[in-house]
Design a protein around this motif. Structure first.
Motif, PDB file in Angstrom:
ATOM      1  N   UNK A 224       3.680  17.904 -51.118  1.00 51.32           N
ATOM      2  CA  UNK A 224       3.124  19.142 -50.571  1.00 51.32           C
ATOM      3  C   UNK A 224       3.740  19.351 -49.209  1.00 51.32           C
ATOM      4  N   UNK A 225       3.523  20.529 -48.625  1.00 52.70           N
ATOM      5  CA  UNK A 225       4.082  20.823 -47.301  1.00 52.70           C
ATOM      6  C   UNK A 225       2.913  20.879 -46.329  1.00 52.70           C
ATOM      7  N   UNK A 226       2.823  19.863 -45.485  1.00 51.81           N
ATOM      8  CA  UNK A 226       1.632  19.744 -44.649  1.00 51.81           C
ATOM      9  C   UNK A 226       1.942  19.124 -43.294  1.00 51.81           C
ATOM     10  N   UNK A 227       1.176  19.516 -42.291  1.00 53.00           N
ATOM     11  CA  UNK A 227       1.281  18.916 -40.959  1.00 53.00           C
ATOM     12  C   UNK A 227       0.908  17.437 -41.034  1.00 53.00           C
ATOM     13  N   UNK A 228       0.274  17.057 -42.116  1.00 56.77           N
ATOM     14  CA  UNK A 228      -0.044  15.655 -42.415  1.00 56.77           C
ATOM     15  C   UNK A 228       1.233  14.812 -42.413  1.00 56.77           C
ATOM     16  N   UNK A 229       2.370  15.449 -42.680  1.00 58.94           N
ATOM     17  CA  UNK A 229       3.651  14.743 -42.733  1.00 58.94           C
ATOM     18  C   UNK A 229       4.480  14.954 -41.467  1.00 58.94           C
ATOM     19  N   UNK A 230       3.826  15.185 -40.354  1.00 55.30           N
ATOM     20  CA  UNK A 230       4.506  15.505 -39.087  1.00 55.30           C
ATOM     21  C   UNK A 230       5.685  14.586 -38.747  1.00 55.30           C
ATOM     22  N   UNK A 231       5.564  13.249 -38.897  1.00 57.58           N
ATOM     23  CA  UNK A 231       6.709  12.401 -38.529  1.00 57.58           C
ATOM     24  C   UNK A 231       7.986  12.724 -39.317  1.00 57.58           C
ATOM     25  N   UNK A 232       7.829  13.159 -40.565  1.00 57.56           N
ATOM     26  CA  UNK A 232       9.007  13.535 -41.351  1.00 57.56           C
ATOM     27  C   UNK A 232       9.712  14.739 -40.726  1.00 57.56           C
TER      28      UNK A 232
ATOM     29  N   UNK B 275      16.979  12.803 -35.845  1.00 56.64           N
ATOM     30  CA  UNK B 275      17.049  11.363 -36.099  1.00 56.64           C
ATOM     31  C   UNK B 275      17.805  11.024 -37.385  1.00 56.64           C
ATOM     32  N   UNK B 276      17.686  11.876 -38.397  1.00 55.94           N
ATOM     33  CA  UNK B 276      18.431  11.632 -39.632  1.00 55.94           C
ATOM     34  C   UNK B 276      19.932  11.819 -39.391  1.00 55.94           C
ATOM     35  N   UNK B 277      20.278  12.851 -38.650  1.00 58.02           N
ATOM     36  CA  UNK B 277      21.693  13.107 -38.348  1.00 58.02           C
ATOM     37  C   UNK B 277      22.289  11.963 -37.538  1.00 58.02           C
TER      38      UNK B 277
ATOM     39  N   UNK C  20      19.258   3.456 -43.454  1.00 59.36           N
ATOM     40  CA  UNK C  20      19.423   4.498 -42.430  1.00 59.36           C
ATOM     41  C   UNK C  20      18.242   5.463 -42.441  1.00 59.36           C
ATOM     42  N   UNK C  21      17.818   5.837 -43.633  1.00 57.96           N
ATOM     43  CA  UNK C  21      16.681   6.755 -43.783  1.00 57.96           C
ATOM     44  C   UNK C  21      15.434   6.157 -43.140  1.00 57.96           C
ATOM     45  N   UNK C  22      15.179   4.893 -43.419  1.00 53.54           N
ATOM     46  CA  UNK C  22      13.993   4.215 -42.888  1.00 53.54           C
ATOM     47  C   UNK C  22      14.066   4.072 -41.377  1.00 53.54           C
ATOM     48  N   UNK C  23      15.256   3.810 -40.876  1.00 55.04           N
ATOM     49  CA  UNK C  23      15.431   3.686 -39.426  1.00 55.04           C
ATOM     50  C   UNK C  23      15.157   5.022 -38.731  1.00 55.04           C
ATOM     51  N   UNK C  24      15.630   6.118 -39.321  1.00 53.56           N
ATOM     52  CA  UNK C  24      15.376   7.451 -38.757  1.00 53.56           C
ATOM     53  C   UNK C  24      13.881   7.763 -38.772  1.00 53.56           C
ATOM     54  N   UNK C  25      13.218   7.394 -39.854  1.00 52.84           N
ATOM     55  CA  UNK C  25      11.776   7.612 -39.966  1.00 52.84           C
ATOM     56  C   UNK C  25      11.027   6.834 -38.894  1.00 52.84           C
ATOM     57  N   UNK C  26      11.427   5.598 -38.683  1.00 50.07           N
ATOM     58  CA  UNK C  26      10.742   4.763 -37.685  1.00 50.07           C
ATOM     59  C   UNK C  26      10.909   5.350 -36.283  1.00 50.07           C
ATOM     60  N   UNK C  27      12.095   5.877 -35.987  1.00 54.42           N
ATOM     61  CA  UNK C  27      12.316   6.546 -34.695  1.00 54.42           C
ATOM     62  C   UNK C  27      11.311   7.690 -34.527  1.00 54.42           C
ATOM     63  N   UNK C  28      11.129   8.449 -35.607  1.00 51.23           N
ATOM     64  CA  UNK C  28      10.199   9.582 -35.568  1.00 51.23           C
ATOM     65  C   UNK C  28       8.757   9.111 -35.414  1.00 51.23           C
ATOM     66  N   UNK C  29       8.409   8.025 -36.073  1.00 52.22           N
ATOM     67  CA  UNK C  29       7.052   7.496 -35.971  1.00 52.22           C
ATOM     68  C   UNK C  29       6.741   7.066 -34.538  1.00 52.22           C
ATOM     69  N   UNK C  30       7.702   6.428 -33.881  1.00 51.45           N
ATOM     70  CA  UNK C  30       7.499   6.015 -32.490  1.00 51.45           C
ATOM     71  C   UNK C  30       7.443   7.241 -31.574  1.00 51.45           C
ATOM     72  N   UNK C  31       8.236   8.266 -31.916  1.00 49.21           N
ATOM     73  CA  UNK C  31       8.241   9.507 -31.132  1.00 49.21           C
ATOM     74  C   UNK C  31       6.871  10.179 -31.213  1.00 49.21           C
ATOM     75  N   UNK C  32       6.325  10.238 -32.408  1.00 43.67           N
ATOM     76  CA  UNK C  32       5.002  10.842 -32.610  1.00 43.67           C
ATOM     77  C   UNK C  32       3.929  10.040 -31.877  1.00 43.67           C
ATOM     78  N   UNK C  33       4.052   8.740 -31.921  1.00 43.26           N
ATOM     79  CA  UNK C  33       3.059   7.872 -31.280  1.00 43.26           C
ATOM     80  C   UNK C  33       3.053   8.045 -29.755  1.00 43.26           C
ATOM     81  N   UNK C  34       4.220   8.323 -29.173  1.00 44.87           N
ATOM     82  CA  UNK C  34       4.327   8.363 -27.711  1.00 44.87           C
ATOM     83  C   UNK C  34       4.359   9.773 -27.123  1.00 44.87           C
TER      84      UNK C  34
END
Length: 333
Positions: free
Chosen positions: A39-47, A55-57, A239-253
């Motif tokens: 689904x398309x949701x703000x629930x998926x903000x880190x993506x 981060x993916x690029x 690479x995909x997982x690493x980009x996701x983790x960068x986003x997760x830390x970005x959202x957290x901070x």
């Protein structure tokens, strides 16, 4: 002096010619991964942060994202080769494995760690209690999907038998549930954000409870891929997982306001203040996973919820359908 000037001008012209070609070349070499989101949701903000913040690029990836509206459709896209990676509830990997397959679907990165739905009442309730649902018509989610199973888990937790104490409607297609409620079906409905807050803003319903707060930690939405794809494209999955983790830390901070601004391009029809409000709500209930690891405790809780709903085909070990190696490497890098 003239010779030096001539050389300098030549150098600048060559540089101006080469730089665009190099930039184009780098863009052309990005590896495309097709991702199907349930689904398309703000629930998926880190993506969306991973996309908007580049981060993916940075990892050399281009993401072709499409919304498939429902767990069954998302899994069909993945299994048929219409998508490389699926963002969907972990329960779908269990269903596929239980049906027998030589190429199981493997969970490799967790995105959300609570349920993302909210209970919406058609009428305003000043002092809500779950007891008020008894005798009502409840417009739930698709049978066998995580929203519905978590919904039933929470109802039972509050002493309500979902199939005896209220009238549960489960036969409406996922994409049409919100419209059905808006058209007058049901006294209560279970909805994701931003739809829940939009309904409240427009006076179509009122948020009275959070299923995420009530249900506890669970691997609600994860990125998964077929085992064969992971084996053949391990570097890209890393690479995909690493980009996701960068986003997760970005959202957290970062603040809810900063996150809202980052993801607004993916929710152009939603007011920025509303996006911020929804992000704040999800952050406050710890819905966004702060790292991609799907741990064993959460995996067991997931199957407990499925079992409680009568939807668990059989218990499956964490190591069988979960690969945490990419997530752990992303954290260690």
């Amino acid at each position: 002096m003239k010779k030096s000037l001539k050389f300098f001008i030549t150098f600048v012209l060559v540089a101006l010619f080469i730089i665009p070609i190099t930039a184009c070349s780098q863009k052309e070499t990005l590896k495309t991964l097709r991702v199907a989101e349930v689904t398309h949701s703000i629930f998926y903000a880190p993506q969306y942060v991973a996309l908007s913040e580049g981060f993916f690029e940075e990892e050399g990836l281009k993401i072709d994202l499409k919304t498939t509206w429902g767990g069954d459709k998302t899994m069909t896209a993945l299994l048929s080769g219409g998508a490389d990676i699926a963002l969907v509830g972990s329960e779908t990997s269990i269903y596929v494995y239980s049906q027998g397959t030589s190429d199981p679907v493997i969970n490799f990165a967790q995105l959300t760690q609570t349920d993302g739905t909210f209970l919406i009442s058609r009428n305003k309730v000043d002092n809500f209690s779950w007891e008020q649902l008894k005798g009502s018509t409840f417009l739930g989610q698709r049978k066998g999907g995580m929203p519905q199973m978590v919904g039933e888990f929470v109802l039972k937790k509050h002493g309500i038998d979902p199939h005896k104490d209220l009238n549960v409607i489960q036969n409406i297609d996922f994409a049409n549930i919100a419209n059905a409620f808006a058209s007058g079906t049901g006294d209560y409905v279970q909805l994701f954000e931003p739809t829940a807050s939009i309904f409240e803003q427009e006076g179509k319903g009122y948020i009275v409870a959070s299923f995420g707060t009530e249900s506890g930690r669970v691997p609600y939405t994860t990125f998964m891929a077929k085992q064969s794809f992971i084996k053949e494209n391990a570097e890209d999955v890393e690479k995909f997982t690493r980009a996701l983790y960068k986003a997760q830390k970005w959202v957290e901070t970062h603040s809810s306001s900063e996150i809202a601004k980052s993801i607004q391009p993916y929710f152009e029809d939603t007011d920025i203040q509303l996006i911020e409000k929804v992000v704040e709500r999800y952050k406050n209930q710890d819905s966004y996973a702060t790292d991609p690891i799907l741990d064993e405790e959460e995996w067991i809780h997931l199957q407990d919820i499925m079992d409680e709903a009568g939807e668990l085909p059989k218990r499956i070990e964490h190591k069988t359908l979960v690969n945490t190696s990419f997530a752990k490497k992303a954290i260690d890098d």
